[in-house]
Design a protein around this motif. Structure first.
Motif, PDB file in Angstrom:
ATOM      1  N   THR A   1       0.853  -1.185   0.000  1.00 28.92           N
ATOM      2  CA  THR A   1       0.000   0.000   0.000  1.00 28.92           C
ATOM      3  C   THR A   1       0.891   1.238   0.000  1.00 28.92           C
ATOM      4  N   PRO A   2       1.315   1.677  -1.177  1.00 26.99           N
ATOM      5  CA  PRO A   2       2.254   2.800  -1.248  1.00 26.99           C
ATOM      6  C   PRO A   2       1.634   4.064  -0.651  1.00 26.99           C
ATOM      7  N   PRO A   3       2.454   4.907  -0.050  1.00 28.10           N
ATOM      8  CA  PRO A   3       1.944   6.151   0.513  1.00 28.10           C
ATOM      9  C   PRO A   3       1.555   7.133  -0.585  1.00 28.10           C
ATOM     10  N   LEU A   4       0.604   7.978  -0.279  1.00 30.73           N
ATOM     11  CA  LEU A   4       0.249   9.062  -1.188  1.00 30.73           C
ATOM     12  C   LEU A   4       1.255  10.188  -0.983  1.00 30.73           C
TER      13      LEU A   4
ATOM     14  N   ARG B   1       0.514  14.297  -7.726  1.00 34.36           N
ATOM     15  CA  ARG B   1       0.346  13.342  -6.641  1.00 34.36           C
ATOM     16  C   ARG B   1       0.733  11.971  -7.160  1.00 34.36           C
TER      17      ARG B   1
ATOM     18  N   GLN C   1       1.084   7.658  -6.018  1.00 33.89           N
ATOM     19  CA  GLN C   1       0.894   6.535  -5.103  1.00 33.89           C
ATOM     20  C   GLN C   1       2.165   5.717  -5.187  1.00 33.89           C
ATOM     21  N   GLY C   2       3.048   5.904  -4.211  1.00 26.44           N
ATOM     22  CA  GLY C   2       4.383   5.367  -4.393  1.00 26.44           C
ATOM     23  C   GLY C   2       5.030   6.094  -5.551  1.00 26.44           C
TER      24      GLY C   2
ATOM     25  N   LYS D   1       3.947   5.742  -8.750  1.00 31.01           N
ATOM     26  CA  LYS D   1       2.966   5.865  -9.819  1.00 31.01           C
ATOM     27  C   LYS D   1       2.267   7.215  -9.724  1.00 31.01           C
TER      28      LYS D   1
ATOM     29  N   VAL E   1      -0.515   9.746 -10.157  1.00 27.54           N
ATOM     30  CA  VAL E   1      -1.968   9.574 -10.300  1.00 27.54           C
ATOM     31  C   VAL E   1      -2.681  10.881 -10.615  1.00 27.54           C
TER      32      VAL E   1
ATOM     33  N   THR F   1      -7.409  14.903   0.357  1.00 28.49           N
ATOM     34  CA  THR F   1      -6.851  13.610   0.791  1.00 28.49           C
ATOM     35  C   THR F   1      -5.407  13.851   1.204  1.00 28.49           C
TER      36      THR F   1
ATOM     37  N   PHE G   1      -1.591  13.961   1.904  1.00 30.38           N
ATOM     38  CA  PHE G   1      -0.448  13.203   1.405  1.00 30.38           C
ATOM     39  C   PHE G   1       0.618  13.145   2.485  1.00 30.38           C
TER      40      PHE G   1
END
Length: 309
Positions: free
Chosen positions: A9-12, A27, A29-30, A32, A34, A62, A64
């Protein structure tokens, strides 16, 4: 220790790639990406204000976990300095003294890290790109960008190089090619390497914008000579295993890169035994991450900020 980018579950994360003509706010996700927002680089107050507003909006929506800022320079990166995170004297009009770090990150409730865009790109390439392509991670990798300006960054065993400042390869003076009388375009030094081969320098040298320059123009021979001189200096002074050349000039002309390689081998005259006509293509090359090296550099810095806490 596993890379935080490869956890289940990679961090935002949030990142800012601040360039001379545009800013990428993202932003991830890890590793990646997004979300991505593009902002034109105008004056510092307007540009940094838009960036800060976008980040606060995302943080409210949300949260980060960390922020990475990869900025054009020169920058003050000594955290003990009163002007940490500020822009030092720069040819970019209006940006000298701009408070990059605090304006973007000061009000955010998360760890943040700032570095040059080229140091960030070097870290991204070391972590996810060219630095991982051999039998073991590269211990010393150089990333050059040739575009609006010329910058160079290093990843040495996975860490960016800092000292009194950060590397300023764009303002190195090189041995000029015989018969090349172009005066250069740098407002500080005239014919430093940035003043000879950056995008604005090429436009002044050739009299037309870069995309309109005839690839058969013999003056490209001087440009290739100059870039090869810089690459040779990097190899001789740092023992880098790879020199990755990005940016609009660096990635826009494969024929120029081939000419640079040939010039480099000739200029070194066999002194560096690892640089041969057979090996030079793997040593001097375009970034494995392509145009994503810059944005992912901001992500790499965010991951380092998260690890540091």
């Amino acid at each position: 220790m596993p890379d935080p980018a490869d956890t289940i579950t990679p961090p935002l994360l949030a990142g800012v790639e601040l360039g001379g003509t545009k800013v990428v706010v993202l932003r991830a996700q890890g590793r990646k990406i997004v979300d991505r927002v593009m902002i034109a680089t105008t004056g510092p107050d307007e540009t940094l204000g838009h960036v800060a507003t976008q980040l606060r909006r995302w943080q409210t929506d949300t949260p980060f976990a960390a922020l990475g800022i990869a900025s054009f320079g020169p920058l003050r990166l000594d955290r003990a300095a009163a002007d940490f995170g500020h822009m030092l004297p720069t040819p970019k009009p209006g940006w000298t003294g701009a408070d990059i770090y605090d304006t973007i990150a000061g009000a955010l409730p998360c760890p943040a890290m700032i570095d040059t865009d080229v140091n960030g790109a070097a870290l991204a390439e070391w972590r996810w790109g060219a630095g991982q392509e051999g039998d073991r991670p590269s211990d010393c990798l150089c990333y050059l960008t040739i575009g609006t300006g010329l910058g160079g960054g290093f990843a040495l065993n996975g860490a960016a190089i800092h000292g009194a400042m950060h590397p300023e390869l764009g303002h190195i003076l090189i041995r000029r090619a015989t018969g090349d009388d172009f005066a250069g375009a740098c407002p500080f030094h005239g014919d430093c390497i940035e003043g000879l081969v950056s995008g604005p320098a090429l436009a002044r040298r050739f009299g037309v914008s870069g995309d309109r320059i005839d690839p058969r123009d013999p003056r490209w021979d001087h440009v290739a000579h100059d870039i090869a001189q810089l690459v040779g200096i990097v190899l001789l002074t740092t023992a880098a295993r790879q020199v990755l050349i990005g940016g609009g000039v660096g990635m826009g002309r494969a024929d120029l890169l081939d000419l640079v390689r040939a010039k480099l081998v000739a200029q070194l005259s066999g002194y560096l035994p690892f640089v041969t006509p057979q090996s030079v293509g793997q040593i001097v090359r375009t970034p494995a991450l392509g145009e994503q090296a810059g944005p992912l550099g901001a992500v790499a810095l965010a991951l380092d900020a998260l690890a540091r806490g």
